[in-house]
Write a protein that holds these residues in place. Structure first.
Motif, short mmCIF file in Angstrom:
data_model
loop_
_atom_site.label_atom_id
_atom_site.label_comp_id
_atom_site.label_asym_id
_atom_site.label_seq_id
_atom_site.Cartn_x
_atom_site.Cartn_y
_atom_site.Cartn_z
N ASP A 10 0.83 -1.21 0.00
CA ASP A 10 0.00 0.00 0.00
C ASP A 10 0.86 1.26 0.00
O ASP A 10 0.49 2.28 -0.60
N HIS B 162 -9.88 6.29 -5.03
CA HIS B 162 -10.35 5.32 -4.03
C HIS B 162 -11.66 5.79 -3.40
O HIS B 162 -12.54 4.97 -3.08
N LYS B 177 -8.52 0.79 -1.22
CA LYS B 177 -7.04 0.73 -1.14
C LYS B 177 -6.58 -0.69 -0.79
O LYS B 177 -5.60 -1.19 -1.36
#
Lengths: 203, 192
Positions: A10, B162, B177
């Motif tokens: 991420d 997102h 995400k």
């Protein structure tokens, strides 16, 4: 590598998408492994965007167009006698509710003529009956729904043909044939509704 | 058709895919319910809509449903298109909604349990057995769980944020995400 850990996925994605933290930015500058991983993410995104485009395997527009027609017919019927029958109304034969429609001269002539007048009047009566049954608001079993839709489509097509026939000054015989078919389709549609209503009452 | 059609880019980030933009006069006629103009809209956008459905849903049958449902909705609602954005953006938004609705329907039909994140099994993260040899990107996309694939495609290809994806899916931006991370972890394993 100068920092104690590699970046998580991420964090790498945030870097790629310009949402990075100061830690991630500092780390990737000094870590060859994470820099390689970041480059891989850029490459995968480019490859995703370069994948071949799929095209529809068959023509779908005719089906969609039929649906649009059917919906319009239903709306016409739901507003009661409009369009062609309104011409008869405005010629003084009928009193109808609904939006005002300016009749073309030839429509008024047809509605009062000896040969077409009775059929136009009959169509008006059937449309009035259909207003009562309101087929567009009812829920049917599948065969009845299909038959109803097919008849509504047919009526719409006949209306289009009538309009086009007028536009090109078609022979009177053609108009009689189209009006006759329109009345027949309306009668079948009314019959379907009556049968369904009887089933409902006796159930 | 009286007006000249102009080419415009679907995507914002230098993609090669291009579609025909429908001329404003055609859009006005379509909004008035003109069937020929509506057909022009269909012809201009059927390929990108089908492709979007195919990429999100992962199979031909659902992609055809997305295409049909999208244009039924377009024909019904184009009168409400305000014209303050591009017609393609509006059509694409409808298409994405329809594709995600199909995924939800499929999820309701097949899923029986929730995983630890509150995601339904079979749609997120769990897939067929791991491949023993590297596979190509097309095959890897096909192996991703449907929701994971949808997030990947919407974010990395269509350019949705997102926040937008979370809203479209009735979830949060964090959900989007985490799905994107999951997608790229899977791709890394499979594409080696």
């Amino acid at each position: 590598m100068t920092n104690e850990r590699h970046l998580e996925m991420d964090e790498l994605l945030a870097l790629r998408d310009g949402e990075e933290s100061a830690f991630a930015r500092a780390h990737v500058e000094s870590c060859e492994a994470c820099r390689g991983e970041l480059e891989r993410l850029y490459r995968v995104r480019s490859e995703l965007r370069a994948l071949p485009t799929f095209g529809p395997p068959r023509e779908l527009w005719p089906r969609i167009r039929r649906y649009v027609w059917r919906r319009r017919v239903r709306r016409r019927l739901s507003y009661g006698a409009v369009g062609l029958a309104a011409a008869a109304a405005l010629a003084g034969l009928l009193i109808l509710r609904g939006p005002a429609v300016e009749p073309a001269d030839e429509w008024v002539a047809e509605a009062t003529s000896e040969d077409l007048g009775p059929m136009i009047n009959r169509a008006r009566q059937l449309e009035t009956v259909l207003q009562y049954y309101a087929p567009q608001k009812r829920v049917y079993d599948a065969p009845t729904a299909l038959a109803t839709s097919a008849l509504e489509d047919r009526i719409f097509v006949l209306d289009q043909m009538l309009l086009e026939s007028r536009a090109v000054g078609a022979d009177r015989e053609v108009l009689r044939g189209l009006w006759g078919e329109r009345v027949l389709a309306l009668e079948q549609l009314v019959t379907l509704q009556v049968v369904q209503e009887e089933k409902r009452v006796w159930r | 058709m009286g007006d000249v059609l102009t080419a415009s880019c679907i995507y914002t980030s230098g993609m090669r895919a291009e579609i025909l933009a429908v001329a404003s006069a055609e859009v006005a006629r379509a909004r008035a319910g003109d069937l020929e103009a509506l057909e022009e809209v269909f012809r201009a956008y059927q390929a990108p809509v089908y492709n979007l459905g195919r990429r999100i849903c992962g199979n031909e049958e659902d992609a055809e449903d997305v295409l049909q449902d999208t244009f039924l909705e377009v024909c019904r609602s184009i009168g409400r298109f305000r014209g303050d954005g591009s017609l393609w953006s509006w059509v694409r938004q409808v298409a994405v909604s329809k594709a995600l609705m199909l995924l939800r329907r499929e999820r309701q039909r097949t899923a029986r349990s929730l995983d630890g994140d509150g995601n339904l099994a079979g749609m997120v993260g769990r897939g067929p057995p791991e491949p023993t040899v590297p596979i190509d990107l097309e095959a890897a996309l096909g192996r991703l769980a449907p929701v994971t694939r949808a997030v990947l495609w919407l974010h990395d290809v269509e350019g949705y944020t997102h926040e937008e994806i979370g809203e479209l899916m009735g979830k949060t931006a964090s959900f989007s995400k985490s799905q994107l991370s999951r997608a790229h972890r899977r791709l890394r394993e499979w594409l080696k």
